[in-house]
Design a protein around this motif. Structure first.
Motif, mmCIF file in Angstrom:
data_model
loop_
_atom_site.group_PDB
_atom_site.id
_atom_site.type_symbol
_atom_site.label_atom_id
_atom_site.label_comp_id
_atom_site.label_asym_id
_atom_site.label_seq_id
_atom_site.Cartn_x
_atom_site.Cartn_y
_atom_site.Cartn_z
ATOM 1 N N ARG A 103 0.850 -1.192 0.000
ATOM 2 C CA ARG A 103 0.000 0.000 0.000
ATOM 3 C C ARG A 103 0.886 1.244 0.000
ATOM 4 N N PHE A 104 0.626 2.144 -0.950
ATOM 5 C CA PHE A 104 1.465 3.316 -1.127
ATOM 6 C C PHE A 104 0.833 4.532 -0.468
ATOM 7 N N ASN A 105 1.688 5.314 0.179
ATOM 8 C CA ASN A 105 1.256 6.552 0.818
ATOM 9 C C ASN A 105 2.207 7.660 0.379
ATOM 10 N N ASP A 106 1.716 8.564 -0.467
ATOM 11 C CA ASP A 106 2.561 9.616 -1.039
ATOM 12 C C ASP A 106 3.776 9.024 -1.737
ATOM 13 N N GLY A 107 3.564 7.943 -2.486
ATOM 14 C CA GLY A 107 4.634 7.334 -3.261
ATOM 15 C C GLY A 107 5.510 6.363 -2.508
ATOM 16 N N GLU A 108 5.321 6.210 -1.226
ATOM 17 C CA GLU A 108 6.148 5.306 -0.418
ATOM 18 C C GLU A 108 5.364 4.033 -0.105
ATOM 19 N N GLU A 109 5.981 2.883 -0.366
ATOM 20 C CA GLU A 109 5.303 1.608 -0.154
ATOM 21 C C GLU A 109 5.314 1.232 1.321
ATOM 22 N N GLY A 110 4.187 0.666 1.747
ATOM 23 C CA GLY A 110 4.086 0.249 3.130
ATOM 24 C C GLY A 110 2.908 -0.673 3.338
ATOM 25 N N TYR A 111 2.209 -0.487 4.459
ATOM 26 C CA TYR A 111 1.138 -1.406 4.854
ATOM 27 C C TYR A 111 -0.058 -0.619 5.379
ATOM 28 N N TRP A 112 -1.235 -1.192 5.158
ATOM 29 C CA TRP A 112 -2.453 -0.661 5.742
ATOM 30 C C TRP A 112 -2.921 -1.591 6.856
ATOM 31 N N VAL A 113 -3.467 -0.984 7.901
ATOM 32 C CA VAL A 113 -4.195 -1.741 8.914
ATOM 33 C C VAL A 113 -5.683 -1.506 8.669
ATOM 34 N N THR A 114 -6.428 -2.579 8.523
ATOM 35 C CA THR A 114 -7.864 -2.480 8.250
ATOM 36 C C THR A 114 -8.650 -3.105 9.387
ATOM 37 N N GLY A 115 -9.900 -2.713 9.503
ATOM 38 C CA GLY A 115 -10.726 -3.265 10.561
ATOM 39 C C GLY A 115 -12.182 -3.342 10.166
ATOM 40 N N GLN A 116 -12.924 -4.135 10.940
ATOM 41 C CA GLN A 116 -14.382 -4.242 10.757
ATOM 42 C C GLN A 116 -15.058 -3.342 11.782
ATOM 43 N N LEU A 117 -15.832 -2.373 11.285
ATOM 44 C CA LEU A 117 -16.546 -1.456 12.166
ATOM 45 C C LEU A 117 -18.028 -1.777 12.113
ATOM 46 N N ARG A 118 -18.585 -2.144 13.244
ATOM 47 C CA ARG A 118 -20.029 -2.405 13.318
ATOM 48 C C ARG A 118 -20.742 -1.077 13.508
ATOM 49 N N VAL A 119 -21.446 -0.665 12.469
ATOM 50 C CA VAL A 119 -22.119 0.637 12.501
ATOM 51 C C VAL A 119 -23.576 0.511 12.936
ATOM 52 N N ALA A 120 -24.092 -0.703 12.944
ATOM 53 C CA ALA A 120 -25.468 -0.963 13.386
ATOM 54 C C ALA A 120 -25.575 -2.450 13.699
ATOM 55 N N GLU A 121 -26.722 -2.856 14.174
ATOM 56 C CA GLU A 121 -26.941 -4.262 14.476
ATOM 57 C C GLU A 121 -26.815 -5.094 13.207
ATOM 58 N N ARG A 122 -25.848 -6.016 13.169
ATOM 59 C CA ARG A 122 -25.587 -6.907 12.040
ATOM 60 C C ARG A 122 -25.265 -6.130 10.761
ATOM 61 N N THR A 123 -24.601 -4.986 10.902
ATOM 62 C CA THR A 123 -24.183 -4.187 9.750
ATOM 63 C C THR A 123 -22.770 -3.683 9.988
ATOM 64 N N SER A 124 -21.889 -3.895 8.998
ATOM 65 C CA SER A 124 -20.487 -3.509 9.145
ATOM 66 C C SER A 124 -19.968 -2.841 7.879
ATOM 67 N N ILE A 125 -18.883 -2.100 8.054
ATOM 68 C CA ILE A 125 -18.161 -1.509 6.939
ATOM 69 C C ILE A 125 -16.675 -1.730 7.154
#
Length: 276
Positions: A103-125
């Protein structure tokens, strides 16, 4: 006297206009009119799609809007909403922080940390939480987020379309390089009857010692789609070709008749000279 009931030999070949006005070629012309009309309608349809008469106002994507007012779970992200800044609140699922590589950030390669966010009952993004330069930093951020547990947060970020599922490399089948909620869903926990947003959210502010993800505003697109205009011009050419085809076929028939007339006239004059 001349008997009008006899089939007398034709003295002159037919003109092109006379051939075109025959019933047969008038019927072909009517068919060409129908075909040209269909082509003209298709051209008009393409032209109507080529110009956006109601483009989004400049800067619309920078106005922070509630997530549930922009898109519903399972819906595809409309083109004009790509990069829209939204805000939502929810609770992290501690077991579902996953690291993405390349994953690139301003042209520099690296890593993303991702997560599951529960925004409602049985609903996530799916959320891109932040960027790290090394895998060790990303793993450390994951451990920190997991220790915090199922905390409630409010996140502002950009809605970005699913990057698509990839075939994992043989060397590391668990490695992910694309931000795809569909791929992340297969690794999340507690997903029975779970509603998931198709796009993901790139958080504006990173957490757990990560770096903010560089996510500039999307470029303002031209309200004119030149590809559709090209298609509309193609349909206009096809419509014109339908008339040219009718003209060419009628002219070929006329030329054949003229040749046959000239051949018959030549044979008749040759027979007359022989009789003398």
């Amino acid at each position: 006297m001349t008997d009008s009931g006899l089939n007398l030999p034709q003295e002159f070949p037919p003109t092109l206009r006379e051939v075109m006005l025959r019933r047969r070629w008038l019927g072909v012309l009517a068919l060409c009119l129908v075909v040209a009309g269909v082509f003209a309608w298709l051209g008009q349809w393409q032209l109507a799609r080529a110009i956006d008469t109601d483009p989004p106002p400049p800067g619309m994507t920078e106005q922070v809007r509630p997530l549930d007012e922009v898109i519903e779970p399972g819906q595809y992200l409309a083109e004009q909403l790509g990069g829209q800044r939204v805000q939502t609140s929810g609770t992290w699922v501690p077991e579902d922080f996953i690291v993405l590589s390349q994953r690139f950030n301003d042209g520099e390669e690296g890593y993303w940390v991702t997560g599951q966010l529960r925004v409602a009952e049985r609903t996530s993004i799916a959320v891109a939480v932040g960027w790290a330069q090394t895998r060790e930093q990303a793993d450390a951020a994951v451990e920190s987020l997991q220790r915090e547990g199922a905390v409630s947060v409010k996140i502002t970020g950009r809605l970005i379309d699913d990057e698509g599922v990839e075939v994992p490399p043989r060397a590391d089948p668990l490695q992910l390089t694309r931000m795809s909620p569909a791929a992340l869903l297969s690794r999340w926990h507690d997903i029975d009857e779970l509603n998931v947003y198709r796009p993901y959210l790139a958080s504006v502010t990173a957490s757990a010692g990560l770096v903010d993800i560089s996510s500039p505003p999307p470029q303002q697109k031209s309200p004119i789609n030149w590809l559709n205009i090209f298609y509309a011009a193609e349909w206009a050419v096809f419509a014109g070709f339908a008339f040219y085809l009718w003209y060419r076929l009628a002219k070929d028939a006329w030329e054949r008749e003229v040749e046959e007339f000239e051949e018959a006239a030549g044979e008749g004059s040759g027979a007359g000279e022989t009789a003398r």
